[in-house]
Design a protein around this motif. Structure first.
Motif: not given
Ligand SMILES: Nc1ncnc2c1ncn2[C@@H]1O[C@H](COP(=O)(O)OP(=O)(O)OP(=O)(O)O)[C@@H](O)[C@H]1O
Ligand SMILES: [Mg+2]
Length: 316
Positions: A264-276
């Motif tokens: 809860k309280g954490l918006d967004g997603n981890p960065p996509p794999f492959g993006i350095i």
């Protein structure tokens, strides 16, 4: 330093050339329970698959070393690795179907596993298997033994896979979400049995889970993974009581939501794999991120005794 049972040193793993596990180091002593937590997709199962050498055709270890009982596993011949796995390592995969052979009855799977270790009759094997299943809250073990995996529910398959791994008395058990399909009371029983195995036989356990409750109950030490890296680790009590990384704090804020949902309280997603990314992978979602955080990948630093984190931002 005392020789560790498992030591992972600067491990880097790629799938199809994309970095998934990025420079991970961890070690596990005999009889120790080490928990790994982190959001879906952060590379936890990939780490376990790399340790077990079952990454599949698309996966590759591109850096680092894995030592089991002081021996470099990459130097093992195929046969030797198979022997180590059979005799010393037990594994429960996230999808219990992967731990079980779909075309063999459960009793055959127990018998074949036990027979590879020692002389045993089918009758003796059935008894041991039924006892172990009962300890994991699987009733009517004798009847279950006659079935094929597809005839069991996901939760039952999960416990059969765990029973199959535990019955071999491994020195190290690698367990990927071994309780995720179980309801809370059964989960408690299964956790108790795993801990008893450690207490009685000195089994070390590396357990991956979304569930901070499982960690707080079972683990001696814990590592928090984010986007393929360990961002915080150490003695369980210290990490849970005094979390240093904002990501760890957001995971802990998710308690008592044990359902495996996003914190809860954490918006967004981890960065996509492959993006350095140049800097800290969590910076995009971090309320405390500075310009520097976006430039430099932070190293693990000591927070206190037996406690390390890539971030010292306390946020208070
Ligand atoms: N066999 C594969 N081939 C290609 N990519 C894969 C493969 N297995 C996993 N990946 C990718 O590796 C990344 C990490 O996956 P992994 O399964 O290790 O995450 P996880 O932390 O175990 O997630 P979860 O909590 O959902 O189980 C994901 O982006 C996933 O798509
Ligand atoms: Mg996984």
């Amino acid at each position: 330093m005392e020789k560790q049972l498992l030591e992972v040193r600067n491990l880097q793993v790629e799938y199809l050339g994309i970095p998934i596990v990025k420079n991970i180091s961890l070690s596990l002593g005999k009889g120790e329970i080490f928990g790994i937590v982190g959001e879906s997709g952060c590379g936890k199962s990939t780490l376990l698959s790399a340790i077990l050498h079952v990454l599949g055709a698309d996966g590759r270890i591109v850096g680092g070393r894995i030592f089991f009982d002081g021996k470099d596993m990459s130097l093992f011949k195929k046969e030797e690795r198979r022997r180590i796995k059979g005799e010393h390592l037990g594994a429960v995969f996230q999808n219990p179907g992967e731990s079980l052979n779909p075309s063999r009855k459960i009793e055959t799977q127990f018998y074949e596993a036990l027979k590879a270790h020692r002389q045993i009759s089918k009758q003796e094997s059935r008894k041991l298997a039924a006892d172990m299943m009962e300890r994991l809250n699987l009733e009517h073990g004798e009847e279950l033994l006659k079935k094929y995996p597809f005839q069991l529910s996901g939760g039952m398959q999960q416990r059969v896979a765990l029973a199959l791994a535990m019955i071999m008395d491994p020195e190290l058990l690698l367990a990927d979400e071994p309780t995720s399909a179980l309801d809370v009371t059964v989960q408690a029983q299964v956790i108790k049995e795993m801990m008893e195995m450690r207490d009685k036989f000195g089994t070390a356990i590396l357990i991956v889970t979304h569930n901070m409750g499982v960690i707080s109950h079972m683990a001696d030490r814990v590592a928090v993974m984010y986007a393929g890296r360990i961002v915080e680790y150490g003695d369980k009590k210290r990490v849970l009581k005094n979390p240093s990384h904002p990501y760890t704090r957001s995971l802990l804020n998710a308690i008592p939501d044990f359902s495996g949902n996003l914190p809860k309280g954490l918006d967004g997603n981890p960065p996509p794999f492959g993006i350095i990314q140049a800097g800290c992978e969590f910076a995009e979602r971090c309320p405390f991120a500075t310009e520097d955080c976006k430039k430099i990948i932070p190293d693990l630093k000591q927070v206190e005794e037996e406690h390390f984190s890539t971030c010292m931002e306390k946020g208070d």
